[in-house]
Structure formats: C-alpha cells, structure tokens
Design an enzyme around this catalytic site. Structure first.
Site, mmCIF file in Angstrom:
data_model
loop_
_atom_site.group_PDB
_atom_site.id
_atom_site.type_symbol
_atom_site.label_atom_id
_atom_site.label_comp_id
_atom_site.label_asym_id
_atom_site.label_seq_id
_atom_site.Cartn_x
_atom_site.Cartn_y
_atom_site.Cartn_z
ATOM 1 N N SER A 1 6.330 -9.153 3.922
ATOM 2 C CA SER A 1 6.046 -8.086 2.970
ATOM 3 C C SER A 1 6.967 -8.176 1.761
ATOM 4 O O SER A 1 8.080 -8.717 1.832
ATOM 5 C CB SER A 1 6.217 -6.723 3.642
ATOM 6 N N GLU B 1 7.418 -15.872 -0.126
ATOM 7 C CA GLU B 1 5.956 -15.748 -0.237
ATOM 8 C C GLU B 1 5.610 -14.388 0.336
ATOM 9 O O GLU B 1 5.706 -14.165 1.542
ATOM 10 C CB GLU B 1 5.273 -16.885 0.525
#
Length: 484
Positions: free
Chosen positions: A231, A252
C-alpha cells in the site's frame, strides 16, 4: 513427503537457513472456508538482525561464484516451479482465494522470472569510459549486497519472485518477508524451489512477519536495498525509514487505475475487458481497473453491459468453477463495503452487487458518481467498478490526472485517439485496447506519483539498475606520478 508438506515449514521454528520465528506463530487460514492450513513462525527484530548478519557473510561467497553457476541455480529454480505446478496451484488457491486461472498465472510468471533472471549473470556488467588521463577507466556493476524483499498478500508468489530472482542472479543475498497471511505462496514456495535448485544456505532467508519485521529490515545495517510492494501508506513509511538510514528503496505501491472507453468502441468487448480488469482476483490487484471512464455517447450502453457481466459472474469457493473467490479477510472485506456504502450515501447508484456473504463480495457496478465520491477517489481493492462519463479526450486526461495515483492506464477504442490521450496522462504503464491488469517477466513494472518510485522491476535494464551499484575502476601499467 510432498514438496510443500507442512511438516517442512510449520510451527515456530523453520528449517535452518530460513528463520527462527521468535515472535511466535500465526495461523495460515483458507479465506474460502476459514480452515487452518498450518502455522508459520513470525520473525522478531532480533531475527531480522541475525538474518542480515548471516546474509552478508553468505553473499560474498555467492557473488564470487562463476556466472554460469548462478545462472544454473536460477534455471533449476524455474524448472522446480514447473515440475510442481499442481501442488503449488492448490496452495495458491486455498491460501490466497485465487481461482485456477490466477494460480496458473502465478506459477507461470514465477518460472519465467527465474528463466529470464538466469541470463542476468552473463549480461554486460559495465562500460569502458573515455578519460583524459593515461589510464583505462571503467564503470562496472557490482552486487548491492543484501536485498530485503517485502511482498503483499494478493499475488504473493509473483510479487516476491520478481525481486528475489533478479537480485539473486546478480550476486546479492536476499531476506524475504512475505505478508503473514500468505507465507506459503509468498515465501515457502520460493525457499523450497531454491533449496531444490542448490542455492547455498544463507543466501536466501525467509522471515514472515508484520510491521515490526519490515521496520527492522529498514534498520539492519547490512541491508542495502529494500524492495517493497504494498500500500501507499505503508510504502511511505518504508521510504522514510530507508531515507533516514541511507538505503535505496524501490517502492511499487497502490493504484486507482482508469479504464477509458472511447467513442465508437465496441461496447460488448469493452465491457468484457472492463469486467476482467475490475473483478479479476476480486479486484485485489494494484493494477485493477478501479475507475471506468466512458464517453458520454455510450455510457448507458456500457453500464448495462457491465451490469449484466457482474450479475452473471459466479462467486464462491475458488477450487470450484467460479469467476471470483473470497476477499482475503474480514478487515479487507469491511473496507470494501465501507466504500460501497459511502458511495451510495454520497448519491451514487448501485447498479449491481454491493452485497456479500462471509468473505464473498458480489461483483459491484456503481454509476451516477462524481469525482469526490469515495468509490472514485479511493483505491478500493475489491470487485467494484465505478463508472463516470467524459466528453473530450482533454477532459478525460484531466479527470485521470486529478487522482493521486499513476500506475496503469487502459484505453479502449480508436488507436489514434488513444495515442493522444496516452501522451496527456501520468502513468507508469499504458495499455491500448487492453484493460489495466498485465504483468510479463521481461517488461518494466512500476508507477509514478503515489503509485511508487517508477519501474524498479522487470526486464534486464530495470533489474540491473535496481539490484546493483555502479563502481568506478581505473587502471594504468605503472604507479602514477604525483607532486607530493
């Protein structure tokens, strides 16, 4: 004994070379049934620091191996994934709530990540530089050292192996921390594959754990790189810790990806793409088509087609003949439902779905939505497809860019108009006449803005940049003269 027999990994203490779980154990649950599949040892901060010390020692010997030796280990690991697909598929389905096709995709990509990474040890490792001095000058790539890989629950095998394999191939040691909800698919499978492939002990270590474990990986002095997928909120914390400790962080993160349907597009085909992009793996994908932006001339037709798709997709135990399985746990399900309920309260229309039974959330279509509606503004991470209309390509680009995320974009319809739109949008990936969810082992993967720090995985260029350091080397035949 089977390849993944729980007696190999279950309980508080893992096999030597994995981890000592001094922070206790956690039950590994099957989301579809609630059945306990086994127990995994949870790593403490002390476990992390001990593992980092072991990894630093093992890394030197591993990096000194001949390139062909490292390449052979990677090839064998890829073959292990292919040799045990049936057992791996069963675990992925039961542990992650994946349907058969998603499980097959994970093992296929995992094998290819290893096969592609097997070429990295033989890749050119630097360049010859010009110099005004009478010496040879080189810039060479050297292993970073110890790499920490932190992976999430949704595609645990792929999102672990895509960093583990290239990092190992390039001569690094790796400490792998999978999500504690998916320690088998995100960790044990990879450990077992590399054990079978002959990777020396200590070069890859498994430390399931929570936030404390991840924080310790950012603090351990031997860790040079943290490769994190998860997240945006958690990624910000990882990035802050890495910055404070002068470590490289490859992040990412989340996405709220737009799928744009241009005027004149084949509505039936677009709805099929939209349904797959929104509902695949219950929408629990960072690349999920979370915002459906449809030209006003075909909006009503698209909503009707997408609603029909949603109402006819079977939901249930993923080991059966279904299209959607369960949400990973109650916390995630409740967050999805909170956003759907909030969307309705804010004036949106629930066209389909919006209900659940246990962890099975019905595919949901939402219309009559505006930009401030939570279902449009937030990353939902569930099987929800909000639909909004646009008038011009410029308006579509403005709507897309107003969101904080910039991971993936899908554009359906006229290629010329799609190219114009692609040039106006901030996104790490653009797919024309495809939906937003895509992953190939040789393609760079990453996002911009709140979706992360760019392409840090996939393909030789991105992987070499991600997991090596540049070292300047000069050389001359005799000791250079100096004025002192």
């Amino acid at each position: 004994m089977s390849f993944l027999d729980p007696s190999v990994w279950g309980g508080k203490v893992y096999t030597e070379g994995w981890t000592q779980g001094s922070a206790g154990t956690v039950d590994v649950l099957e989301p579809a049934t609630g059945e306990v599949l086994g127990q995994a040892g949870m790593a403490s901060s002390d476990d992390v620091f001990a593992a980092a010390t072991r990894a630093a020692k093992a890394q030197k010997l591993w990096a000194a191996k001949r390139p062909e030796e490292r390449a052979a280990v990677l090839r064998r690991a890829g073959q292990v994934f292919e040799d045990h697909v049936d057992e791996l598929h069963t675990w992925i389905q039961r542990e992650t709530g994946a349907i058969a096709g998603k499980a097959a995709m994970e093992t296929h990509v995992a094998a290819n990540e290893c096969f592609d990474s097997a070429a990295l040890p033989h890749h050119p490792a630097g360049e010859v530089l010009t110099s005004n001095e009478p010496h040879w000058s080189f810039a060479r790539r050297v292993p970073a050292g110890v790499v920490a890989v932190i992976s999430p629950f949704n595609f645990p095998l792929i999102l672990s192996i895509r960093s583990v394999a290239p990092a190992l191939a390039l001569g690094n040691a790796v400490i792998l921390k999978p999500d504690p909800r998916t320690p088998v698919s995100g960790g044990v499978m990879i450990m077992r594959a590399f054990e079978e492939a002959g990777l020396p002990a200590g070069v890859l270590q498994l430390l399931p754990g929570g936030a404390e474990t991840g924080a310790a990986l950012s603090e351990a002095p031997e860790v040079r790189i943290v490769s994190f997928t998860g997240s945006t909120a958690a990624g910000r914390k990882v990035g802050e810790a890495c910055g404070r400790n002068l470590k490289r962080a490859h992040l990412e993160l989340g996405g709220n990806n737009a799928l744009v349907v241009l005027p004149g597009a084949d509505v039936a085909a677009a709805a099929s793409a939209g349904a797959f992009g929104a509902f695949m793996h219950q929408g629990q994908v960072c690349m999920t088509s979370g915002r459906h932006l449809v030209h006003e001339s075909i909006k009503d037709e698209y909503i009707a087609a997408l609603r029909q798709k949603a109402e006819n997709l079977p939901v249930g135990d993923p080991t059966g003949q279904v299209a959607l399985g369960p949400i990973i746990d109650e916390k995630q399900r409740d967050n999805v439902d909170r956003i759907v309920r909030g969307a309705k309260d804010a004036g949106a229309t629930i066209e389909a779905g919006g209900t659940y039974e246990n962890l099975f959330y019905a595919p949901t279509v939402i219309s009559a939505i505006d930009r401030d509606n939570p279902a449009w503004a937030e990353e939902i991470f569930g099987p929800v497809a909000p639909v909004m209309s646009f008038t011009t390509v410029e308006e579509a680009a403005e709507i897309i860019n107003a969101n904080e995320y910039g991971l993936s974009l899908g554009i359906l319809g006229d290629v010329g108009e799609a190219m114009k739109l692609a040039d106006l949008v901030d996104a790490g990936k653009v797919h024309i006449n495809e939906q937003t969810v895509a992953d190939e082992s040789n393609a760079p993967m990453g996002g911009v803005k709140a979706s992360g720090t760019g392409a840090r995985f996939g393909g030789y260029t991105a992987n070499i940049e991600a997991f090596t350091e540049v070292q300047w080397v000069t050389m001359r035949p005799d000791i250079a003269p100096y004025p002192f």
